[in-house]
Design a protein around this motif. Structure first.
Motif, short mmCIF file in Angstrom:
data_model
loop_
_atom_site.label_atom_id
_atom_site.label_comp_id
_atom_site.label_asym_id
_atom_site.label_seq_id
_atom_site.Cartn_x
_atom_site.Cartn_y
_atom_site.Cartn_z
N GLN A 164 0.82 -1.21 0.00
CA GLN A 164 0.00 0.00 0.00
C GLN A 164 0.85 1.26 0.00
N VAL A 165 0.24 2.35 -0.43
CA VAL A 165 0.84 3.68 -0.37
C VAL A 165 0.05 4.49 0.64
N ASN A 166 0.76 5.23 1.47
CA ASN A 166 0.10 6.03 2.52
C ASN A 166 0.21 7.52 2.22
N THR A 167 -0.88 8.24 2.41
CA THR A 167 -0.87 9.70 2.31
C THR A 167 -1.65 10.28 3.49
N LEU A 168 -1.32 11.50 3.85
CA LEU A 168 -2.03 12.21 4.93
C LEU A 168 -3.03 13.16 4.29
N ARG A 169 -4.24 13.18 4.83
CA ARG A 169 -5.28 13.99 4.23
C ARG A 169 -6.11 14.73 5.29
N LEU A 170 -6.91 15.67 4.79
CA LEU A 170 -7.80 16.46 5.63
C LEU A 170 -9.23 15.96 5.39
N PHE A 171 -9.79 15.29 6.40
CA PHE A 171 -11.19 14.86 6.35
C PHE A 171 -12.05 16.03 6.85
N TYR A 172 -13.25 16.17 6.30
CA TYR A 172 -14.12 17.24 6.78
C TYR A 172 -15.57 16.82 6.78
N VAL A 336 -13.03 14.49 1.70
CA VAL A 336 -11.58 14.31 1.86
C VAL A 336 -10.87 15.24 0.89
N ALA A 337 -9.84 15.92 1.38
CA ALA A 337 -9.07 16.84 0.53
C ALA A 337 -7.61 16.80 0.94
N ARG A 338 -6.74 17.21 0.02
CA ARG A 338 -5.34 17.41 0.40
C ARG A 338 -5.25 18.56 1.37
N PHE A 339 -4.34 18.47 2.33
CA PHE A 339 -4.12 19.60 3.23
C PHE A 339 -3.56 20.75 2.41
N PRO A 340 -4.12 21.96 2.54
CA PRO A 340 -3.68 23.09 1.70
C PRO A 340 -2.38 23.72 2.20
N PHE A 341 -1.26 23.05 1.94
CA PHE A 341 0.03 23.62 2.32
C PHE A 341 0.27 24.90 1.53
N ILE A 406 0.93 -1.22 -6.20
CA ILE A 406 1.21 -1.93 -7.43
C ILE A 406 0.84 -1.06 -8.64
N VAL A 407 1.71 -1.06 -9.63
CA VAL A 407 1.54 -0.23 -10.83
C VAL A 407 0.24 -0.57 -11.55
N GLY A 408 -0.53 0.48 -11.88
CA GLY A 408 -1.69 0.31 -12.74
C GLY A 408 -2.94 -0.23 -12.11
N VAL A 409 -2.91 -0.57 -10.82
CA VAL A 409 -4.11 -1.10 -10.17
C VAL A 409 -5.10 0.05 -10.00
N PRO A 410 -6.32 -0.08 -10.53
CA PRO A 410 -7.28 1.02 -10.43
C PRO A 410 -7.79 1.19 -9.00
N VAL A 411 -8.13 2.42 -8.67
CA VAL A 411 -8.69 2.69 -7.35
C VAL A 411 -10.13 3.16 -7.51
N PRO A 412 -11.00 2.85 -6.56
CA PRO A 412 -12.37 3.34 -6.63
C PRO A 412 -12.41 4.86 -6.64
N GLU A 413 -13.44 5.43 -7.21
CA GLU A 413 -13.55 6.88 -7.32
C GLU A 413 -13.44 7.56 -5.96
N LEU A 419 -4.90 9.80 -3.68
CA LEU A 419 -3.78 9.52 -4.58
C LEU A 419 -2.66 10.55 -4.38
N PRO A 420 -1.41 10.12 -4.37
CA PRO A 420 -0.30 11.05 -4.16
C PRO A 420 -0.21 12.11 -5.25
N ARG A 421 0.14 13.30 -4.86
CA ARG A 421 0.39 14.38 -5.82
C ARG A 421 1.76 14.14 -6.44
N THR A 422 1.82 13.98 -7.75
CA THR A 422 3.08 13.64 -8.40
C THR A 422 3.83 14.85 -8.96
N ASP A 423 3.14 16.02 -9.01
CA ASP A 423 3.84 17.23 -9.40
C ASP A 423 4.19 18.00 -8.13
N GLY A 424 4.78 19.15 -8.27
CA GLY A 424 5.11 19.94 -7.10
C GLY A 424 6.61 20.01 -6.86
#
Length: 542
Positions: A164-172, A336-341, A406-413, A419-424
């Motif tokens: 698994q991949v872990n990310t931190l998020r802001l639940f509201y 659920v949203a990304r924390f607005p850094f 795992i590469v290419g495994v789809p995630v539910p909407e 999903l990790p932010r890949t730009d920035g």
């Protein structure tokens, strides 16, 4: 009469527990000695909602494909994990497959777990008929097994397999956000987050004592955060402010500063707690802390989550691994949203920010290793192959509501916000110095963190809290850094010795073809030389 029976009741209960434990032990022994059954155990601390159930589904499917094989979960609460783990190591009873990442450094990886290089270069047979068919197992992971706790640069090998991949998020709370702001869209900037938080405090003060429930009639706190998760959030906020500071003292130019390099740079005067970006970071945290409930640093994950799911907070800082539990327990619509850094140039808070940092190197979870003492190492590796196959990963993602590694495994909407932010921008470093061996500097700062809160309640008042915090930390700052660097120097020696042994073993390993052996020896020597260079640099620290 009743008082006379009390001792016998206790003895009866004790006898019942003893009989039950004996029966379970006999059953397990019988299973292990049954020549028609091979059993492996999976020890882990993933007791969050959805994970054990997801593993049960994958295990059932694996056992169906492999009659005569049983896979048992040994789930241990995180609070008891470290002691339990060390007891298994010491007693030689480590489960065949063991979760790593908690108190497992290079020394423990090399001593208690198998290096996986002989297996990860071959295709995963369970990927036949999928988009990953024929691809080396290593390359089916989103990071190529080059990061996370499972890869040891010092030992030059992979020991852990992530799922698994872990990310931190802001639940509201959507309903509560609409009641406070008139809309259910989360704040998109750091300044907007602080503004909504203050609005929630004012809204709550006007309605204190007006009943209960998540419908906007209860006194609330803007942000529910526990001590551990607040630490995660501060580290990520820190990385947004220190990206530019970190570049000059990243010797390998990998844009991934080692904490020992950061500590050396501080002692050499190349950065300090008085640098404007660091001061602005601390001020930003003082504003965030003002939105949290009193005593948030002493709260556990469960405390913060309970505050949120009972409708007593507007926001919750939590991880993607908490998603299933939050959705299961909340009696209201959850967003659920990304924390607005802070973004680069985004007003006052963006003046020193390098922008929202990339999450391309997001942390990995559920990293599993194979114990050296396993009676069935090939079977354990085979199960890990199945667990991280395309189809099993897809099934686990749906059931656990966690992100796949795992590469290419789809995630539910519903999982897309995680999903990790890949730009920035490239991330900086943790000003608290988390990850520095010894932990003296981190402890010093965490002990004073309670001072870092904007008690004035007005924008900009956090600067006074920063002055108080820095004044309290400064006397012990350099001594703590020196103790930690001394500990890092000392801790690297056993790893260097282990690397020497691995090179010698690889040179005499007749199971490996000559060409492959030479390539492997070169890889190990390169890793060893890199570690030796780092050790000499640590010895020369000021």
């Amino acid at each position: 009469m009743k008082s006379r029976l009390v001792p016998f009741v206790g003895l009866a209960l004790l006898a019942a527990v003893f009989v039950l434990a004996s029966w379970q032990q006999m059953r397990r022994t019988r299973e292990r000695t049954d020549p028609g059954v091979r059993e492996i155990h999976l020890g882990h601390f993933m007791i969050h909602a959805g994970m054990r159930e997801g593993l049960d589904e994958v295990i059932a499917a694996y056992e169906n494909l492999n009659p005569g094989v049983r896979v048992k979960q040994d789930a241990v609460p995180l609070r008891a994990w470290s002691a339990w783990q060390r007891a298994q190591w010491a007693g030689g009873t480590t489960p065949d497959i063991m979760q790593i990442g908690k108190d497992t450094g290079d020394l423990e990886l090399g001593r208690y777990y198998l290096a996986l290089s002989p297996w990860v270069e071959s295709p995963n047979p369970y990927n036949r008929g999928t988009p990953l068919e024929g691809i080396p197992w290593r390359d089916t992971f989103v990071d190529g097994l080059s990061g996370g706790t499972g890869y040891s640069a010092a030992l030059g090998d992979s020991y852990g397999i992530p799922s698994q991949v872990n990310t931190l998020r802001l639940f509201y709370n959507r309903s509560l956000l609409r009641a406070v702001t008139g809309r259910d869209k989360p704040p998109a900037t750091f300044a907007a987050l602080l503004e909504v938080g203050r609005a929630a405090q004012a809204w709550s003060a006007d309605r204190a004592g007006e009943g209960a429930g998540p419908d906007g009639r209860r006194a609330i706190v803007p942000l529910a955060a526990s001590g551990p998760y607040a630490g995660f959030l501060f580290d990520f906020l820190s990385q947004s402010f220190t990206g530019e500071l970190a570049r000059p003292f990243t010797p390998s130019r990998t844009l991934r500063p080692e904490m020992t390099d950061v500590a050396r740079a501080a002692l050499e005067g190349r950065w300090s707690l008085d640098d404007p970006p660091v001061r602005r970071l601390l001020e930003a945290w003082a504003e965030v802390a003002a939105l949290c409930p009193p005593g948030y640093l002493t709260q556990e994950r469960e405390d913060a989550q309970f505050t949120f799911v009972t409708g007593r907070s507007l926001f919750l800082v939590a991880g993607s691994w908490d998603n299933a539990g939050v959705l299961q327990e909340a009696g209201f619509p959850v967003g659920v949203a990304r924390f607005p850094f802070p973004g680069r140039g985004e007003g006052y808070w963006g003046e020193f920010s390098s922008g929202p940092y990339s999450e391309a190197n997001a942390g990995f979870g559920a990293e599993l290793a194979v114990a050296r003492t396993s009676a069935h190492p090939e079977l354990a590796i085979d199960f890990l192959r199945y667990l991280t196959s395309y189809e099993a990963s897809r099934r686990l993602t749906i059931r656990s509501r966690r992100l796949p590694a795992i590469v290419g495994v789809p995630v539910p909407e519903e999982m897309e916000p995680f999903l990790p932010r890949t730009d920035g921008a490239a991330a900086g470093f943790s000003v608290v110095m988390n990850g520095l061996p010894g932990g003296n500097t981190a402890l010093l700062m965490k002990q004073q963190f309670y001072r870092l809160v904007n008690r004035g309640g007005e924008p900009g008042d956090g600067a006074a809290a920063v002055e108080t915090f820095v004044a309290a930390v400064r006397p012990g700052w350099e001594p703590a850094l020196r103790r930690d660097l001394a500990r890092a120097t000392q801790a690297r020696l056993p790893t260097l010795r282990a690397a020497d042994v691995r090179v010698a073993f690889a040179a005499t390993d007749e199971r490996t073809a000559t060409g492959e052996r030479a390539e492997r020896i070169a890889e190990l020597r390169e890793a060893m030389l890199d570690q030796e260079a780092g050790w000499y640099q640590l010895r020369e620290a000021p």
